[in-house]
Scaffold this motif. Structure first.
Motif, PDB file in Angstrom:
ATOM      1  N   VAL A   1     -21.298  63.685  42.945  1.00  7.59           N
ATOM      2  CA  VAL A   1     -21.093  63.122  44.294  1.00  7.59           C
ATOM      3  C   VAL A   1     -19.654  63.389  44.731  1.00  7.59           C
TER       4      VAL A   1
ATOM      5  N   ASP B   1     -30.251  55.781  34.918  1.00  6.02           N
ATOM      6  CA  ASP B   1     -29.099  56.513  35.467  1.00  6.02           C
ATOM      7  C   ASP B   1     -29.083  56.457  36.998  1.00  6.02           C
ATOM      8  N   GLU B   2     -30.271  56.637  37.601  1.00  2.00           N
ATOM      9  CA  GLU B   2     -30.344  56.636  39.080  1.00  2.00           C
ATOM     10  C   GLU B   2     -29.936  55.275  39.637  1.00  2.00           C
ATOM     11  N   MET B   3     -30.451  54.205  38.992  1.00  2.00           N
ATOM     12  CA  MET B   3     -30.117  52.838  39.433  1.00  2.00           C
ATOM     13  C   MET B   3     -28.618  52.586  39.323  1.00  2.00           C
TER      14      MET B   3
ATOM     15  N   VAL C   1     -21.054  59.864  38.722  1.00  2.00           N
ATOM     16  CA  VAL C   1     -20.453  59.971  40.069  1.00  2.00           C
ATOM     17  C   VAL C   1     -19.830  61.352  40.299  1.00  2.00           C
TER      18      VAL C   1
ATOM     19  N   LEU D   1     -26.157  54.751  39.332  1.00  2.00           N
ATOM     20  CA  LEU D   1     -25.420  55.528  40.340  1.00  2.00           C
ATOM     21  C   LEU D   1     -25.503  54.836  41.704  1.00  2.00           C
ATOM     22  N   ILE D   2     -26.725  54.407  42.084  1.00  2.00           N
ATOM     23  CA  ILE D   2     -26.910  53.771  43.398  1.00  2.00           C
ATOM     24  C   ILE D   2     -26.135  52.450  43.465  1.00  2.00           C
ATOM     25  N   ILE D   3     -26.190  51.665  42.393  1.00  2.00           N
ATOM     26  CA  ILE D   3     -25.472  50.378  42.374  1.00  2.00           C
ATOM     27  C   ILE D   3     -23.959  50.614  42.472  1.00  2.00           C
ATOM     28  N   SER D   4     -23.463  51.615  41.738  1.00  2.00           N
ATOM     29  CA  SER D   4     -22.015  51.923  41.772  1.00  2.00           C
ATOM     30  C   SER D   4     -21.573  52.306  43.179  1.00  2.00           C
ATOM     31  N   LEU D   5     -22.347  53.200  43.828  1.00  2.00           N
ATOM     32  CA  LEU D   5     -21.990  53.641  45.185  1.00  2.00           C
ATOM     33  C   LEU D   5     -22.130  52.489  46.185  1.00  2.00           C
ATOM     34  N   ALA D   6     -23.140  51.618  45.968  1.00  2.00           N
ATOM     35  CA  ALA D   6     -23.317  50.455  46.853  1.00  2.00           C
ATOM     36  C   ALA D   6     -22.127  49.506  46.729  1.00  2.00           C
TER      37      ALA D   6
END
Length: 359
Positions: free
Chosen positions: A223, A171-173, A220, A175-180
Motif C-alpha cells: 500500500v 492478514d486481510e482483516m 502495509v 491490513l483493513i483494521i490497520s488502515l482504518a
C-alpha cells in the motif's frame, strides 16, 4: 497536443493521500522508545535548523523585493525538510538502522510538530496582519492534549485489543483494521486542526508498540509503495513548466540556499546537541531539502489569499530540484564527513570530541 493538468484540486488530494500512507508506514518503523532515545538531540537539531532557515528565507525574500508576508511564508517553507523523500532514500540506500538516521527521523518528527505551530501562527498573521499569542497558546495546549491521548492509546488500548483478538485476525482483516485505525486518526487530527499527515504518523507509532507491528509493516508495504508512487507523480503534475521558466532565477537561488542552508544549520544543531562530527555532518546533509510540508504551508498561503501567485510554483520547483539532489547528499555524506574530519585542524576535532563526550 500537449495536454495540461486542469483538475489541480484532485491532484493535490492524491498527493495528500500519498503523504498519509507514507507517514503511517514511517510511524510503524518508529516507536515511542526510539523517539525518547533521540528526543533531546532531535529537538536541538530541528530547533536550530528552523530558526536559521526562517531568518535566512525571510532575508532572501526581502532581498528579492518580495512582500513581507511572502518573505515570512518563504522562511517557514524553507525550514521544513521532507520526511517522505528522506525515508524513501534511507530505504533504498539501506542506512535506516544507522545512528545518524535515528537522529534525522527524530528531527523530522520535531520539525513536523513545530511546523503545525508555525502554520497556526502564519494563519493568524495572514488573516489579521498581526501576531496573536492567545491562538498560539491554544494550539500548543491542543497539541499537548492530542499527544497525551496518543501516548495513552499507544501504551494501553490498541496493543491490548490487538493482542486479545490476534487469533481471530486474518492478514486481510489485519491490513483493513490497520488502515482504518490510520484513517480514524487522520480524521481526528484534521478535525482538531492539525495536519492529517501527523495523525497518520501518530497511529503508525501506536501500532509500532504492539506485538503485531512487524507483520503489519509487512502487510502495509505494498500500500505504501503504491501511494508513494502516487505522491511523486502528483507532485510532478503540480509543476507548471511555464512558471518554472518564468521564475528560473529565484528557483536556482532558493535551491542553493535550501541545500547549503539546511545542511549547515542542521550540522551545527547536531554538533550543539553533542553528536560526534561525522554523525552531525551526515545528519545535516540528509536534511537538505524541502517537501510535502512545504507544499501544505504554500497551499495555506494561497487559500488564505495571503501570498502572491508565484510562490507556490517556485516552492514546488525548489522541492523538485532538492528531491534530485537528496540521494546524492545522503550517499556522499559518509566520504565527505571523513574527508572533513581529516582536513579540519586537529585542535578543532579534539575540541568537538571533548564537547561530544561531556554532553
Amino acid at each position: 497536443f500537449f495536454p495540461s493538468v486542469k483538475e489541480i484540486k484532485s491532484v493535490e488530494v492524491w498527493a495528500e493521500i500519498g503523504v498519509i500512507f507514507l507517514l503511517f508506514s514511517l510511524g510503524l518503523e518508529f516507536s515511542f522508545k526510539k523517539l525518547m532515545k533521540v528526543g533531546g538531540t532531535a529537538s536541538i537539531t530541528a530547533g536550530t535548523q528552523i530558526v536559521v532557515m526562517c531568518l535566512l528565507g525571510y532575508s532572501v525574500g526581502q532581498w528579492m523585493d518580495w512582500g513581507k508576508i511572502d518573505s515570512i511564508f518563504l522562511g517557514v517553507i524553507l525550514s521544513i525538510s521532507s520526511t517522505t523523500i528522506i525515508l524513501k532514500t534511507f530505504d533504498e540506500l539501506g542506512v535506516k538502522t544507522q545512528k545518524f538516521a535515528g537522529i534525522v527521523i527524530g528531527s523530522l518528527i520535531v520539525q513536523d510538530i513545530l511546523a503545525i505551530l508555525m502554520m497556526v501562527l502564519l494563519s493568524t498573521i495572514a488573516v489579521s496582519n498581526q501576531f496573536s499569542g492567545m491562538d498560539l497558546l491554544m494550539s500548543v495546549l491542543k497539541l499537548l492534549f492530542f499527544l497525551v491521548i496518543w501516548f495513552l492509546g499507544g501504551i494501553f488500548i490498541i496493543p491490548t485489543v490487538l493482542k486479545k483478538t490476534k487469533h481471530l485476525l486474518t492478514d486481510e482483516m489485519l491490513l483493513i483494521i490497520s488502515l482504518a485505525l490510520c484513517l480514524t486518526m487522520v480524521g481526528l487530527a484534521a478535525n482538531v486542526g492539525f495536519s492529517p499527515a501527523l495523525g497518520a504518523f501518530i497511529m503508525g507509532s501506536i501500532i509500532a508498540e504492539t506485538t503485531q507491528a512487524e507483520h503489519i509493516e509487512h502487510l502495509v508495504k505494498p500500500v505504501k509503495d503504491l501511494f508513494g508512487a502516487v505522491f511523486f507523480v502528483s507532485v510532478g503534475m503540480l509543476i507548471d513548466p511555464a512558471a518554472l521558466y518564468e521564475h528560473a532565477i529565484p528557483v536556482i537561488i532558493l535551491s542553493f540556499i535550501t541545500i547549503f542552508g539546511q545542511s549547515i544549520s542542521s550540522t551545527f544543531g547536531a554538533l550543539l546537541s553533542g553528536q560526534p562530527l561525522k554523525d552531525s555532518i551526515r545528519t545535516g546533509m540528509s536534511l537538505s531539502q524541502i517537501g510535502e510540508f512545504s507544499f501544505i504551508i504554500a497551499t495555506l498561503g494561497v487559500t488564505l489569499n495571503a501570498t502572491s501567485s508565484f510562490l507556490y510554483p517556485i516552492v514546488v520547483a525548489v522541492s523538485a530540484v532538492t528531491v534530485f539532489t537528496t540521494p546524492f547528499m545522503i550517499k556522499y555524506s559518509l566520504p565527505f564527513s571523513e574527508y572533513l574530519a581529516h582536513k579540519l585542524p586537529r585542535k578543532w576535532t579534539k575540541r568537538i570530541e571533548r564537547y561530544s563526550a561531556s554532553t
